[in-house]
Enzyme design. Structure first.
Site, PDB file in Angstrom:
ATOM      1  N   TYR A 159      -4.040   5.701  -5.320  1.00 62.94           N
ATOM      2  CA  TYR A 159      -4.189   5.077  -4.006  1.00 62.94           C
ATOM      3  C   TYR A 159      -3.325   5.783  -2.974  1.00 62.94           C
ATOM      4  O   TYR A 159      -3.777   6.088  -1.856  1.00 62.94           O
ATOM      5  CB  TYR A 159      -3.817   3.603  -4.116  1.00 62.94           C
ATOM      6  CG  TYR A 159      -3.733   2.861  -2.807  1.00 62.94           C
ATOM      7  CD1 TYR A 159      -4.871   2.589  -2.056  1.00 62.94           C
ATOM      8  CD2 TYR A 159      -2.502   2.417  -2.321  1.00 62.94           C
ATOM      9  CE1 TYR A 159      -4.784   1.903  -0.855  1.00 62.94           C
ATOM     10  CE2 TYR A 159      -2.411   1.721  -1.123  1.00 62.94           C
ATOM     11  CZ  TYR A 159      -3.554   1.473  -0.404  1.00 62.94           C
ATOM     12  OH  TYR A 159      -3.457   0.791   0.787  1.00 62.94           O
TER      13      TYR A 159
ATOM     14  N   GLU B 102      -4.722  -7.679   3.056  1.00 57.23           N
ATOM     15  CA  GLU B 102      -3.319  -7.894   3.398  1.00 57.23           C
ATOM     16  C   GLU B 102      -2.991  -9.386   3.367  1.00 57.23           C
ATOM     17  O   GLU B 102      -1.916  -9.791   2.926  1.00 57.23           O
ATOM     18  CB  GLU B 102      -2.998  -7.314   4.781  1.00 57.23           C
ATOM     19  CG  GLU B 102      -3.084  -5.810   4.899  1.00 57.23           C
ATOM     20  CD  GLU B 102      -2.018  -5.072   4.110  1.00 57.23           C
ATOM     21  OE1 GLU B 102      -1.119  -5.717   3.543  1.00 57.23           O
ATOM     22  OE2 GLU B 102      -2.096  -3.832   4.050  1.00 57.23           O
TER      23      GLU B 102
ATOM     24  N   TRP C 160       1.032  -5.667  -4.206  1.00 54.23           N
ATOM     25  CA  TRP C 160      -0.139  -4.917  -3.793  1.00 54.23           C
ATOM     26  C   TRP C 160      -0.893  -4.393  -5.007  1.00 54.23           C
ATOM     27  O   TRP C 160      -2.139  -4.295  -4.994  1.00 54.23           O
ATOM     28  CB  TRP C 160       0.243  -3.771  -2.862  1.00 54.23           C
ATOM     29  CG  TRP C 160      -0.939  -2.938  -2.506  1.00 54.23           C
ATOM     30  CD1 TRP C 160      -1.150  -1.633  -2.799  1.00 54.23           C
ATOM     31  CD2 TRP C 160      -2.115  -3.381  -1.812  1.00 54.23           C
ATOM     32  NE1 TRP C 160      -2.377  -1.224  -2.324  1.00 54.23           N
ATOM     33  CE2 TRP C 160      -2.988  -2.280  -1.718  1.00 54.23           C
ATOM     34  CE3 TRP C 160      -2.500  -4.605  -1.267  1.00 54.23           C
ATOM     35  CZ2 TRP C 160      -4.234  -2.361  -1.101  1.00 54.23           C
ATOM     36  CZ3 TRP C 160      -3.743  -4.691  -0.654  1.00 54.23           C
ATOM     37  CH2 TRP C 160      -4.592  -3.581  -0.572  1.00 54.23           C
TER      38      TRP C 160
END
Length: 209
Positions: A38, A60, A68
């Site tokens: 990522y 988010e 995350w």
């Protein structure tokens, strides 16, 4: 996306970590294969389309209070559950859709966040009358970007993220606090908080390395 704080030991004093491929990354992206991919291919690259920005605003919000890495692993399921984050479709979700989402073990089953995502889709559609979500978010790009050498030096908010949060709330958005919005700005290239020395510093082309 508050990535630096969710991947294990306290790395906030660390500089970049050179991997076995010879490339320098921040500690949060150095070990986990998914986070590393990522970081290398997506984080900090410009996102300027409505659906892409809406997806990241939504993720988010779901990330708030979680790591995350958890959200990233669930992203395919989120995309399936939320019609690939098409704002027009999500804006039409009703009580049956909420029930469906609350029974979907592949996503984060949080009623407030699900309701916020549906409400934010409706706000996204309404914002088209004033240029659209992507242009709106990018209009808060600062005149300069941070140049952190360690995670301790990476800001978690900024005057622009506070202003963006206020402006989005005034437009009917929720779960868009200043820390969350700063993470969004990092993720989509509005600011560049890649550590100085990282092989991704300046990769977006928006900011000089």
């Amino acid at each position: 996306m508050t990535e630096p704080n969710d991947t294990g030991p306290d790395d906030t004093d660390a500089d970049v970590v050179v991997g076995d491929d010879g490339l320098a990354r921040p500690p949060w992206a150095a070990n986990d294969a998914l986070l590393r991919s990522y970081y290398d291919t997506e984080w900090g690259m410009p996102v300027t389309d409505e659906r892409g920005v809406f997806e990241r605003v939504s993720l988010e919000a779901f990330q708030s209070g979680l790591s995350w890495a958890t959200i990233l692993r669930k992203r395919p399921a989120f995309r399936d559950a939320f019609a690939d984050f098409d704002p027009d479709i999500v804006a039409r979700f009703d009580g049956r859709d909420v029930e469906r989402l609350m029974s979907d073990a592949g996503i984060v089953r949080n009623a407030r966040k699900i309701d916020a995502t549906i409400g934010n889709a409706r706000a996204t559609v309404a914002l088209r009358a004033d240029g659209g979500l992507a242009d709106f978010v990018w209009s808060f790009r600062p005149s300069e970007t941070p140049a952190p050498r360690s995670l301790r030096e990476v800001p978690t908010s900024s005057p622009e993220s506070f202003a963006l949060a206020r402006a989005l709330r005034a437009r009917g958005f929720s779960f868009v606090g200043p820390t969350t919005m700063f993470a969004l700005m990092e993720a989509i290239g509005v600011v560049d908080t890649h550590l100085v020395g990282s092989h991704r510093r300046g990769a977006s082309g928006v900011w000089a390395g």
